[in-house]
Design a protein around this motif. Structure first.
Motif, mmCIF file in Angstrom:
data_model
loop_
_atom_site.group_PDB
_atom_site.id
_atom_site.type_symbol
_atom_site.label_atom_id
_atom_site.label_comp_id
_atom_site.label_asym_id
_atom_site.label_seq_id
_atom_site.Cartn_x
_atom_site.Cartn_y
_atom_site.Cartn_z
ATOM 1 N N ARG B 233 7.233 -34.466 0.986
ATOM 2 C CA ARG B 233 7.301 -35.642 0.130
ATOM 3 C C ARG B 233 8.311 -35.435 -1.004
ATOM 4 O O ARG B 233 9.096 -36.316 -1.333
ATOM 5 N N LEU B 234 8.280 -34.251 -1.563
ATOM 6 C CA LEU B 234 9.204 -33.916 -2.639
ATOM 7 C C LEU B 234 10.651 -34.056 -2.148
ATOM 8 O O LEU B 234 11.541 -34.543 -2.853
ATOM 9 N N LEU B 235 10.847 -33.639 -0.930
ATOM 10 C CA LEU B 235 12.181 -33.660 -0.342
ATOM 11 C C LEU B 235 12.673 -35.081 -0.067
ATOM 12 O O LEU B 235 13.882 -35.334 0.042
ATOM 13 N N ASP B 236 11.730 -35.981 0.060
ATOM 14 C CA ASP B 236 12.050 -37.372 0.386
ATOM 15 C C ASP B 236 12.475 -38.190 -0.825
ATOM 16 O O ASP B 236 13.019 -39.287 -0.682
ATOM 17 N N ALA B 237 12.157 -37.666 -1.998
ATOM 18 C CA ALA B 237 12.412 -38.453 -3.218
ATOM 19 C C ALA B 237 13.898 -38.561 -3.551
ATOM 20 O O ALA B 237 14.735 -37.896 -2.937
ATOM 21 N N ASP B 238 14.195 -39.419 -4.507
ATOM 22 C CA ASP B 238 15.588 -39.647 -4.898
ATOM 23 C C ASP B 238 16.182 -38.383 -5.493
ATOM 24 O O ASP B 238 17.251 -37.944 -5.119
ATOM 25 N N VAL B 239 15.414 -37.835 -6.438
ATOM 26 C CA VAL B 239 15.917 -36.605 -7.022
ATOM 27 C C VAL B 239 15.021 -35.455 -6.582
ATOM 28 O O VAL B 239 13.796 -35.505 -6.703
ATOM 29 N N VAL B 240 15.678 -34.471 -6.009
ATOM 30 C CA VAL B 240 14.970 -33.361 -5.393
ATOM 31 C C VAL B 240 15.013 -32.129 -6.304
ATOM 32 O O VAL B 240 16.046 -31.836 -6.905
ATOM 33 N N PRO B 241 13.883 -31.407 -6.418
ATOM 34 C CA PRO B 241 13.858 -30.211 -7.256
ATOM 35 C C PRO B 241 14.703 -29.087 -6.639
ATOM 36 O O PRO B 241 14.937 -29.072 -5.432
ATOM 37 N N THR B 242 15.130 -28.168 -7.489
ATOM 38 C CA THR B 242 15.868 -27.010 -6.971
ATOM 39 C C THR B 242 14.927 -25.822 -6.841
ATOM 40 O O THR B 242 15.302 -24.789 -6.314
ATOM 41 N N ALA B 243 13.717 -25.994 -7.361
ATOM 42 C CA ALA B 243 12.753 -24.909 -7.273
ATOM 43 C C ALA B 243 11.337 -25.472 -7.258
ATOM 44 O O ALA B 243 11.068 -26.535 -7.809
ATOM 45 N N VAL B 244 10.463 -24.716 -6.606
ATOM 46 C CA VAL B 244 9.068 -25.133 -6.524
ATOM 47 C C VAL B 244 8.164 -23.960 -6.860
ATOM 48 O O VAL B 244 8.333 -22.859 -6.336
ATOM 49 N N PHE B 245 7.227 -24.236 -7.724
ATOM 50 C CA PHE B 245 6.214 -23.238 -8.035
ATOM 51 C C PHE B 245 4.905 -23.711 -7.411
ATOM 52 O O PHE B 245 4.369 -24.754 -7.774
ATOM 53 N N ALA B 246 4.407 -22.948 -6.451
ATOM 54 C CA ALA B 246 3.161 -23.327 -5.780
ATOM 55 C C ALA B 246 2.006 -22.537 -6.383
ATOM 56 O O ALA B 246 2.143 -21.353 -6.665
ATOM 57 N N ALA B 247 0.882 -23.207 -6.548
ATOM 58 C CA ALA B 247 -0.271 -22.566 -7.178
ATOM 59 C C ALA B 247 -0.978 -21.569 -6.274
ATOM 60 O O ALA B 247 -1.924 -20.909 -6.687
ATOM 61 N N SER B 248 -0.543 -21.475 -5.035
ATOM 62 C CA SER B 248 -1.090 -20.444 -4.142
ATOM 63 C C SER B 248 -0.032 -20.092 -3.111
ATOM 64 O O SER B 248 0.835 -20.904 -2.788
ATOM 65 N N ASP B 249 -0.113 -18.885 -2.602
ATOM 66 C CA ASP B 249 0.857 -18.451 -1.601
ATOM 67 C C ASP B 249 0.811 -19.305 -0.353
ATOM 68 O O ASP B 249 1.831 -19.624 0.255
ATOM 69 N N GLU B 250 -0.390 -19.671 0.044
ATOM 70 C CA GLU B 250 -0.505 -20.468 1.262
ATOM 71 C C GLU B 250 0.283 -21.763 1.143
ATOM 72 O O GLU B 250 0.985 -22.180 2.063
ATOM 73 N N MET B 251 0.175 -22.399 0.002
ATOM 74 C CA MET B 251 0.932 -23.643 -0.207
ATOM 75 C C MET B 251 2.421 -23.338 -0.256
ATOM 76 O O MET B 251 3.247 -24.120 0.219
ATOM 77 N N ALA B 252 2.749 -22.170 -0.802
ATOM 78 C CA ALA B 252 4.156 -21.789 -0.870
ATOM 79 C C ALA B 252 4.733 -21.614 0.543
ATOM 80 O O ALA B 252 5.841 -22.047 0.836
ATOM 81 N N PHE B 253 3.954 -21.002 1.414
ATOM 82 C CA PHE B 253 4.413 -20.841 2.795
ATOM 83 C C PHE B 253 4.665 -22.211 3.408
ATOM 84 O O PHE B 253 5.669 -22.447 4.088
ATOM 85 N N GLY B 254 3.736 -23.104 3.159
ATOM 86 C CA GLY B 254 3.867 -24.454 3.693
ATOM 87 C C GLY B 254 5.147 -25.106 3.185
ATOM 88 O O GLY B 254 5.882 -25.751 3.935
ATOM 89 N N ALA B 255 5.416 -24.899 1.907
ATOM 90 C CA ALA B 255 6.623 -25.472 1.314
ATOM 91 C C ALA B 255 7.863 -24.880 1.981
ATOM 92 O O ALA B 255 8.811 -25.595 2.317
ATOM 93 N N MET B 256 7.846 -23.578 2.198
ATOM 94 C CA MET B 256 8.993 -22.935 2.824
ATOM 95 C C MET B 256 9.249 -23.487 4.223
ATOM 96 O O MET B 256 10.382 -23.725 4.635
ATOM 97 N N ILE B 257 8.165 -23.710 4.927
ATOM 98 C CA ILE B 257 8.299 -24.251 6.276
ATOM 99 C C ILE B 257 8.884 -25.663 6.220
ATOM 100 O O ILE B 257 9.782 -26.017 6.993
#
Lengths: 336, 336
Positions: B233-257
């Motif tokens: 969803r973040l990637l779909d927005a108009d302005v995309v972040p250059t970095a993401v801080f995930a509150a757990s590693d599992e979510m971070a893995f998901g983000a990486m994927i």
DNA sequence: ATGAAAGCGCTAACAT
DNA sequence: ATGTTAGCGCTTTCAT
């Protein structure tokens, strides 16, 4: 602080009647039941499981013995066992045999056999002759989940069959060069499972007239890192497989990662299938043969609980179901 | 079948002496101890925990209460608690509050409070006022791991601080457009943890004079799939972040994927950092702020065990350590 | 429908 | 160093 006796005194009834009322036994006047229960609440009565356990010989608890806790399969099984026990008002005592082998002996004697439980669920464990005897002496209803255990009935999937099906699936897709990332015996764990899966793989291949390369069965240790490393090695060889069958989803994920890191694509360049039905499978897009460990755990608990209430013991279980979940990690081999 | 009494008869000693010998109490002749132990083995003597529990008021067991079992953090904590308990010869009773909420009440009353345990470890749980009172009535030494719980002392990391550090880390790398994949309250679980982590993120940003985009704190539900979806969803927005801080590693893995699936690269296009120290981190190459839940569990067990032997209760714990593990998922933002 | 009494298997004073 | 004697808090005959 307060026991059944205080309730008795406070209500002017006898201990026996209070005991009966609290347990909803027949032959207690409804009015009495009400009085007793109210007084019990009022006094914040909490039954002592030690006392009733001593009196009845029943602990309302079952033990679950695991070789290590931190494994997807065990945790899922635990979840199933727990759910069923909870419905029956039983507690779950967790015995972890992991850690130093010396502990194993201690846990075994000092804890498991301490008459604290009424039945035992053993996960993927292989026992020594002596341990087996000890277990039998206790006369607990007992069963093993996850891998055959000589001398004890077991509940679980047919490992040879799943492996055979998984390999066959790849074969049917047109693959001929199929590798297998499996495991080996691990301390105290069931060495038969990886063995059977490997055989299923070999047998399916043999039936197709294929003899697998000697080093196409690396040891992935049933871990993500192991799967990745095994795959990396496979990729380094002169002749590279077009498909990989991993004996667990975790190893399959590792393989997928290694493939991507090598700049190749799944399934375009290499197909991957696993066994398990790990939650992560959906995100990874892994095609896998899924089992339901939670259902296996629940089933085991149900059986044990039934036997505790007098049902005759089941000597044998049909293999637990495994369903193919097709996602996007397997396709026909590249044309070239 | 056979109790202390049979050993007494068989050896011509008294029950008390046998009891003492079996427990290695002083003031028993060494020779007697030998005799007793041998006879005990011979008769296959197994102590009854119910009987000794009733007599002493001690169960040699501690309860661990979890909101659900199947979570990396809980399993690791369980491992730590277990290791420590085992060393002390204590058993671990697992209480799972998961499943239907109605069960929660039952587990709470019928099981936890059944005087079966000597102490309680509560994982990431938030209790109702009534439950808290009940707990206090039991007078068990109790503590919470993983997130502050109003009214009960707790052991764990400083959530606000880790989040602050993680965000700061990204800031220091030069990022300005930083998103946060966090969580929300989940049934029965600690709602404070995701909240504190979010605040740490906001505060670090504020200090750098940055106000995060409104929709840059999606709910990743602390799962892999949730992390992936949030990132997508973040990637779909108009302005995309250059970095993401995930509150757990599992979510971070998901983000990486999700990032990879979108055809982008980590960290070249987007950096990712997590919190936890999940085993998979190494394979994913995730830069993360690692905690050690096993150590937290062991610590908790140690404290409880000490208090059981009379040590004064610790009212408060220093925050558990968190160490930055730098891998390859975070780098300065793309030049342009 | 309720009560009295014995006992589950161990521990813990209190002797000796 | 060992034995005696009471319980621990329930359940369970057996009476009534």
């Amino acid at each position: 602080m307060s026991g059944i006796q205080e309730i008795a005194s406070a209500t002017g009834l006898s201990k026996s009647t209070v005991s009966r009322a609290l347990r909803n036994l027949p032959s207690v006047a409804p009015a009495t039941v009400t009085t007793v229960r109210r007084k019990a609440d009022e006094l914040g009565y909490i039954p002592s499981s030690a006392a009733s356990g001593l009196a009845t010989g029943r602990n309302r608890a079952v033990g679950v013995v695991v070789p290590v806790i931190d494994r997807w399969f065990y945790v899922r099984v635990l979840e199933g066992v727990d759910a069923e026990l909870r419905r029956a008002g039983y507690d779950l005592i967790l015995f972890n045999l992991g850690g130093p082998p010396s502990d194993r002996e201690r846990v075994f004697h000092r804890s498991i056999l301490r008459k604290r439980v009424d039945a035992l669920v053993l996960l993927s464990l292989v026992f020594t002759e002596e341990e087996r005897e000890q277990l039998e002496l206790t006369e607990y209803p007992t069963l093993v989940i996850g891998g055959p255990a000589p001398g004890i009935r077991h509940l679980g999937i047919d490992d040879h069959d799943v492996a055979y099906r998984a390999t066959k699936y790849l074969l049917d897709l047109g693959h001929r060069r199929i590798a297998h990332i499996g495991g080996r015996d691990e301390a105290g764990m069931n060495a038969l499972v990886p063995g059977e899966r490997h055989e299923g793989y070999v047998d399916a291949l043999a039936q197709a007239g294929i003899v697998p390369e000697a080093d196409w069965s690396p040891n992935g240790e049933f871990t993500l890192a192991g799967g990745r490393d095994s795959m990396a090695r496979l990729l380094d060889a002169d002749v590279v497989p077009t498909a990989v069958f991993a004996a667990s989803d975790e190893m399959a994920f590792g393989a997928m990662i290694a493939i991507q890191q090598a700049g190749l694509r799944v399934p375009d360049d290499i197909s991957v299938v696993g066994i398990d039905g790990h939650v992560f499978g959906e995100v990874f897009g892994l095609t896998t043969f899924a089992q339901d460990p939670t259902a296996q755990g629940a089933r085991a608990a149900r059986v044990l609980l039934d036997e505790l209430t007098g049902k005759p013991a089941l000597p044998w279980f049909d293999p637990a179901p495994v369903v193919l979940v097709e996602r996007t990690s397997a396709a026909p081999p590249p044309a070239h």
